[in-house]
Design an enzyme around this catalytic site. Sequence first.
Site, PDB file in Angstrom:
ATOM      1  N   SER A 150       0.862  -1.198   0.000  1.00 41.51           N
ATOM      2  CA  SER A 150       0.000   0.000   0.000  1.00 41.51           C
ATOM      3  C   SER A 150       0.891   1.237   0.000  1.00 41.51           C
ATOM      4  CB  SER A 150      -0.858  -0.013   1.264  1.00 41.51           C
ATOM      5  OG  SER A 150      -1.486   1.234   1.466  1.00 41.51           O
ATOM      6  N   TYR A 160      -1.339  -0.504  10.440  1.00 42.54           N
ATOM      7  CA  TYR A 160      -1.646  -0.982   9.080  1.00 42.54           C
ATOM      8  C   TYR A 160      -0.472  -0.652   8.152  1.00 42.54           C
ATOM      9  CZ  TYR A 160      -3.628  -1.257   4.396  1.00 42.54           C
ATOM     10  OH  TYR A 160      -3.832  -1.552   3.066  1.00 42.54           O
TER      11      TYR A 160
HETATM   12  N1  LIG Z   1      -8.930  -0.401  -0.881  1.00 41.35           N
HETATM   13  C1  LIG Z   1      -7.891   0.379  -0.648  1.00 41.35           C
HETATM   14  O1  LIG Z   1      -8.030   1.611  -0.538  1.00 41.35           O
HETATM   15  C2  LIG Z   1      -6.507  -0.214  -0.549  1.00 41.35           C
HETATM   16  C3  LIG Z   1      -5.390   0.637  -0.670  1.00 41.35           C
HETATM   17  C4  LIG Z   1      -4.107   0.084  -0.610  1.00 41.35           C
HETATM   18  C5  LIG Z   1      -3.935  -1.273  -0.454  1.00 41.35           C
HETATM   19  N2  LIG Z   1      -5.038  -2.083  -0.334  1.00 41.35           N
HETATM   20  C6  LIG Z   1      -4.814  -3.535  -0.171  1.00 41.35           C
HETATM   21  O2  LIG Z   1      -5.426  -4.200  -1.272  1.00 41.35           O
HETATM   22  C7  LIG Z   1      -5.691  -5.566  -0.907  1.00 41.35           C
HETATM   23  C8  LIG Z   1      -7.075  -5.945  -1.384  1.00 41.35           C
HETATM   24  O3  LIG Z   1      -8.037  -5.243  -0.646  1.00 41.35           O
HETATM   25  P1  LIG Z   1      -9.369  -4.645  -1.299  1.00 41.35           P
HETATM   26  O4  LIG Z   1      -9.216  -3.181  -1.332  1.00 41.35           O
HETATM   27  O5  LIG Z   1      -9.708  -5.352  -2.543  1.00 41.35           O
HETATM   28  O6  LIG Z   1     -10.412  -4.956  -0.124  1.00 41.35           O
HETATM   29  P2  LIG Z   1     -11.648  -5.974  -0.039  1.00 41.35           P
HETATM   30  O7  LIG Z   1     -12.647  -5.696  -1.105  1.00 41.35           O
HETATM   31  O8  LIG Z   1     -12.073  -5.895   1.394  1.00 41.35           O
HETATM   32  O9  LIG Z   1     -10.984  -7.392  -0.323  1.00 41.35           O
HETATM   33  C9  LIG Z   1     -10.253  -8.101   0.655  1.00 41.35           C
HETATM   34  C10 LIG Z   1     -10.197  -9.560   0.273  1.00 41.35           C
HETATM   35  O10 LIG Z   1      -9.503 -10.259   1.302  1.00 41.35           O
HETATM   36  C11 LIG Z   1     -10.269 -11.403   1.692  1.00 41.35           C
HETATM   37  N3  LIG Z   1     -10.105 -11.700   3.110  1.00 41.35           N
HETATM   38  C12 LIG Z   1     -10.306 -10.885   4.165  1.00 41.35           C
HETATM   39  N4  LIG Z   1     -10.081 -11.542   5.311  1.00 41.35           N
HETATM   40  C13 LIG Z   1      -9.728 -12.816   4.961  1.00 41.35           C
HETATM   41  C14 LIG Z   1      -9.393 -13.994   5.691  1.00 41.35           C
HETATM   42  N5  LIG Z   1      -9.365 -14.009   7.036  1.00 41.35           N
HETATM   43  N6  LIG Z   1      -9.102 -15.118   5.011  1.00 41.35           N
HETATM   44  C15 LIG Z   1      -9.138 -15.138   3.672  1.00 41.35           C
HETATM   45  N7  LIG Z   1      -9.448 -14.057   2.912  1.00 41.35           N
HETATM   46  C16 LIG Z   1      -9.748 -12.922   3.561  1.00 41.35           C
HETATM   47  C17 LIG Z   1     -11.715 -11.019   1.397  1.00 41.35           C
HETATM   48  O11 LIG Z   1     -12.505 -12.145   1.072  1.00 41.35           O
HETATM   49  P3  LIG Z   1     -13.567 -12.858   2.021  1.00 41.35           P
HETATM   50  O12 LIG Z   1     -14.316 -11.822   2.759  1.00 41.35           O
HETATM   51  O13 LIG Z   1     -14.387 -13.695   1.071  1.00 41.35           O
HETATM   52  O14 LIG Z   1     -12.715 -13.698   2.883  1.00 41.35           O
HETATM   53  C18 LIG Z   1     -11.575 -10.179   0.125  1.00 41.35           C
HETATM   54  O15 LIG Z   1     -11.579 -11.013  -1.010  1.00 41.35           O
HETATM   55  C19 LIG Z   1      -5.481  -5.641   0.612  1.00 41.35           C
HETATM   56  O16 LIG Z   1      -4.238  -6.244   0.876  1.00 41.35           O
HETATM   57  C20 LIG Z   1      -5.447  -4.169   1.054  1.00 41.35           C
HETATM   58  O17 LIG Z   1      -4.662  -3.985   2.207  1.00 41.35           O
HETATM   59  C21 LIG Z   1      -6.314  -1.598  -0.383  1.00 41.35           C
END
Ligand SMILES: NC(=O)c1ccc[n+]([C@@H]2O[C@H](COP(=O)([O-])OP(=O)(O)OC[C@H]3O[C@@H](n4cnc5c(N)ncnc54)[C@H](OP(=O)(O)O)[C@@H]3O)[C@@H](O)[C@H]2O)c1
Length: 281
Positions: A150, A160
């Site tokens: 991130s 985080y």
């Molecule tokens: N959104 C942002 O602004 C942002 C910015 C920078 C970096 N990121 C990073 O991008 C990555 C993807 O996040 P996203 O933004 O796409 O968020 P998201 O829509 O919340 O997706 C998170 C994914 O992780 C899975 N997950 C969560 N807890 C889990 C567990 N205990 N076991 C297995 N799977 C789990 C969820 O699936 P289930 O609920 O089906 O388990 C979901 O598929 C993350 O690493 C996040 O830190 C996000």
Amino acid sequence: MPKQTAPPLAPVDPGTALITGASSGLGEAFARHLAQQGYRLVLTGRSVDALAELAHTLESDYDATVETLPADLSDDEDLQRVVDRLCSPTHPVGFLINNAGIGVAEELHASELDDELAMLRLNVEVPLRLCHAVLPGLLRRGGRILNVSSVAALMPRGTYGASKSWLLAFSEWAHTRYRAEGVHVTALCPGPMRTQFHDRARISLRRRPGWSFTAVDQVALEGIAACQEGRAVHIPGRAARVLSRVSRLAPSGVVERLARTGITATGSVDAASTKRTERTS
Ligand SMILES: NC(=O)c1ccc[n+]([C@@H]2O[C@H](COP(=O)([O-])OP(=O)(O)OC[C@H]3O[C@@H](n4cnc5c(N)ncnc54)[C@H](OP(=O)(O)O)[C@@H]3O)[C@@H](O)[C@H]2O)c1
């Protein structure tokens, strides 16, 4: 003499990619773009229905071969099933995307310790274990690892940001160590995206300016390309690059204050979660 034409090239098999957190957001976008590129896919996440629906869509839209592997990565037995799949000698995985990740909105003095430890497990321990499992095979066959960090890794942004800094530092080292042996490791450092991430962490986006978001599809496409090109680190989108530059140039106290008040990185704690913290403290 008739001009000889070269025989048609056999289609290149890009191999199999395993994506964690494929059931929503960025993980789902990775799955769509890799299916389009002809990868076979192993999709993991907790949501059985979301994974099955995505697999069905990818099979019918792109004729993709998709395996679903529902797993809660905070559970040791589930994690072991993902490790076993990564180590399969008969169906090798050539591209691992460590995408699953969560945030904790509250600062350390006000957060629940269990939430902090769950985040550390998913953002740090799980990618470490999955890299540890897949590396021996990748060193024999060649392959790629894309670790989703991130922009928060690049600035003072609480626990985080610290967890994502670990993933960034680890990826930079692994990139340098293994690239000569045919394994490319890339850290992807996105800025804010509109996914379920903020809702899950109870982070409010109310004060976040629209320009600071990067489209999920753009982040996925740039991340895949960066890894395929063998880059160590990639910050996708102009907004995230501006945020990272500002955080490098400005004094850390200023950056920390801006991040806390919701102007940069990942947002601010919403009222509901503040109340929850007050109740539990
Ligand atoms: N959104 C942002 O602004 C942002 C910015 C920078 C970096 N990121 C990073 O991008 C990555 C993807 O996040 P996203 O933004 O796409 O968020 P998201 O829509 O919340 O997706 C998170 C994914 O992780 C899975 N997950 C969560 N807890 C889990 C567990 N205990 N076991 C297995 N799977 C789990 C969820 O699936 P289930 O609920 O089906 O388990 C979901 O598929 C993350 O690493 C996040 O830190 C996000």
